[in-house]
Design an enzyme around this catalytic site. Structure first.
Site, PDB file in Angstrom:
ATOM      1  N   TYR A 197       0.861  -1.190   0.000  1.00  0.00           N
ATOM      2  CA  TYR A 197       0.000   0.000   0.000  1.00  0.00           C
ATOM      3  C   TYR A 197       0.890   1.230   0.000  1.00  0.00           C
ATOM      4  CZ  TYR A 197      -3.878   3.068   1.561  1.00  0.00           C
ATOM      5  OH  TYR A 197      -4.827   4.057   1.674  1.00  0.00           O
ATOM      6  N   LYS A 203      -1.507  -1.383  -4.031  1.00  0.00           N
ATOM      7  CA  LYS A 203      -2.580  -0.387  -3.995  1.00  0.00           C
ATOM      8  C   LYS A 203      -1.880   0.954  -4.159  1.00  0.00           C
ATOM      9  CE  LYS A 203      -6.219   1.732  -1.213  1.00  0.00           C
ATOM     10  NZ  LYS A 203      -6.875   1.837   0.109  1.00  0.00           N
ATOM     11  N   ILE A 253      -9.309  -0.286  -5.123  1.00  0.00           N
ATOM     12  CA  ILE A 253      -9.654  -0.517  -3.712  1.00  0.00           C
ATOM     13  C   ILE A 253     -10.250   0.797  -3.255  1.00  0.00           C
ATOM     14  CG2 ILE A 253      -8.829  -1.103  -1.418  1.00  0.00           C
ATOM     15  CD1 ILE A 253      -6.624  -2.757  -2.746  1.00  0.00           C
TER      16      ILE A 253
END
Length: 301
Positions: free
Chosen positions: A141, A169, A214
Site C-alpha cells: 500500500y 494499492k 480498492i
C-alpha cells in the site's frame, strides 16, 4: 494471470452513539456489499479507522466478515475475495498482523509503507521482506500523503521480486508513477496487480492497463463502481466514462473534509450503518456536509 482485479471496498467501521463498534451494522454493510456484486472486501484499512481500534475489536470484525463471505461464495458460486489490513510502522507488529490474516483465511494482506519513522528505501525493503516471509499474498500500500514516504518504482521493483508480493494499492495520486509501475514492474511480473487507491483515477489507470480499485466510495455505491470497473475490464471505456463523469462530484465530495468522515456522513444520509468517527477524527464541517448532500443529489445516488 492476475488474480487480484475488480472493485474492492475499503470498508468503514460503523460506530454506535457511545463510540463503540456497531458490529450488527458492520454485518449489514458486508451483506449489502455482497448483494450489490462487489468483487472483494477490505476490512481494517484506513477507512476502517484501524489506528483507533483495539485488537479485540479488529478480531471481532474479521470474525464477522470471513464466514459471511465464505457462506456467500458457497451459496452463490462466487469468488468474492477478502483482503485484511495488516499494516504497522513496527515491523514485528506488521508480521503478527499478516500472520493473523493468514490464520483467519484471508486471500491477501494489505501492508502499508511504514509511517512516521520514515525509513530509508532499504528499511522499507526489509520491512516487506519480513512480511512476505509469512506466506500469504501481500498487497503493498503506497500512500505517501499519509505515510510521509513514497515508494519509488525502482524500490517497488525490488519488493516485487520477493516471494508472495501480489500487487500494489497505488495511492500516490501520480498517474505517471502508476503507469511506470505497469511498464516496469507488471511487465516483469505478469501476475503483479496494480490497483488504484484513488476512486477518481480508476478509469485512467485501468485505461493504462491497471487492474481495478480498492475504493472508499463503494461503501455507498458498490454496484456503480463495480459496473465501471467491469466495463473497463471488457474494454467498454465509453460506458465506463459515462459512469465516471456521473460520479465525479461524489468522488470529490467523499474526500472534501477527510476520510472516512465524509463517506460515513454520506452513508448516514442514505441510511446505511456508519455512525460517527473516533477522535482524532471529527464530523465533516457544515459546509462539507452541504457539499456531500449536493453531490449525492446531483449524482442521483
Amino acid at each position: 494471470m492476475i488474480s487480484l482485479h475488480g472493485a474492492y471496498t475499503a470498508m468503514i467501521t460503523p460506530m454506535n452513539s457511545d463510540g463503540s463498534v456497531d458490529y450488527d451494522g458492520f454485518k449489514k454493510n458486508v451483506l449489502f456489499q455482497l448483494e450489490q456484486g462487489i468483487d472483494g472486501l477490505l476490512p481494517l484499512g484506513t477507512s476502517g479507522e484501524t489506528p483507533t481500534l483495539t485488537e479485540e475489536e479488529e478480531e471481532k470484525l474479521i470474525d464477522i466478515v470471513m464466514p459471511l463471505v465464505k457462506e456467500w461464495n458457497t451459496a452463490h458460486k462466487t469468488d468474492v475475495k477478502v483482503i485484511i489490513g495488516a499494516g504497522s510502522n513496527c515491523t514485528s507488529d506488521a508480521v503478527r498482523y499478516v500472520e493473523r490474516a493468514k490464520q483467519k483465511g484471508a486471500d491477501y494482506a494489505l501492508v502499508v509503507t511504514p509511517y512516521y519513522n520514515k525509513p530509508s528505501d532499504e528499511g522499507i525493503y526489509q520491512h516487506f521482506k519480513a512480511v512476505s516471509a509469512v506466506g500469504i499474498p501481500i498487497i503493498v500500500y503506497n500512500i505517501a500523503g499519509r505515510t510521509g514516504k513514497n515508494i519509488p518504482t525502482a524500490l517497488l521493483e525490488r519488493i516485487a521480486d520477493l516471494p508472495n508480493i501480489a500487487g500494489v494499492k497505488e495511492a500516490s495520486g501520480n498517474i505517471n508513477q502508476m503507469m511506470e509501475v505497469i511498464e516496469k514492474v507488471q511487465s516483469k511480473h505478469p501476475d503483479f496487480s496494480v490497483m488504484s487507491g484513488d476512486d477518481g483515477l480508476t478509469l485512467p489507470l485501468m485505461a493504462a492497463g491497471g487492474n481495478g480499485i480498492i475504493s472508499v466510495v463503494t461503501n455507498l455505491i458498490p454496484a456503480l463502481m463495480t459496473e465501471l470497473v467491469h466495463d473497463c475490464e471488457k474494454g467498454d471505456f465509453a460506458a465506463a466514462r459515462k459512469i465516471h463523469y456521473r460520479l465525479q462530484p461524489f468522488f470529490r465530495a467523499a474526500f472534501c473534509d477527510g476520510n472516512p468522515s465524509c463517506i460515513k456522513y454520506a452513508m448516514n444520509v442514505k441510511g446505511l450503518p456508519a455512525g460517527s468517527v473516533r477522535l482524532p477524527l471529527v464530523e465533516p464541517k457544515p459546509e462539507a456536509q452541504e457539499i456531500i448532500k449536493k453531490a449525492i443529489k446531483d449524482c442521483n445516488l
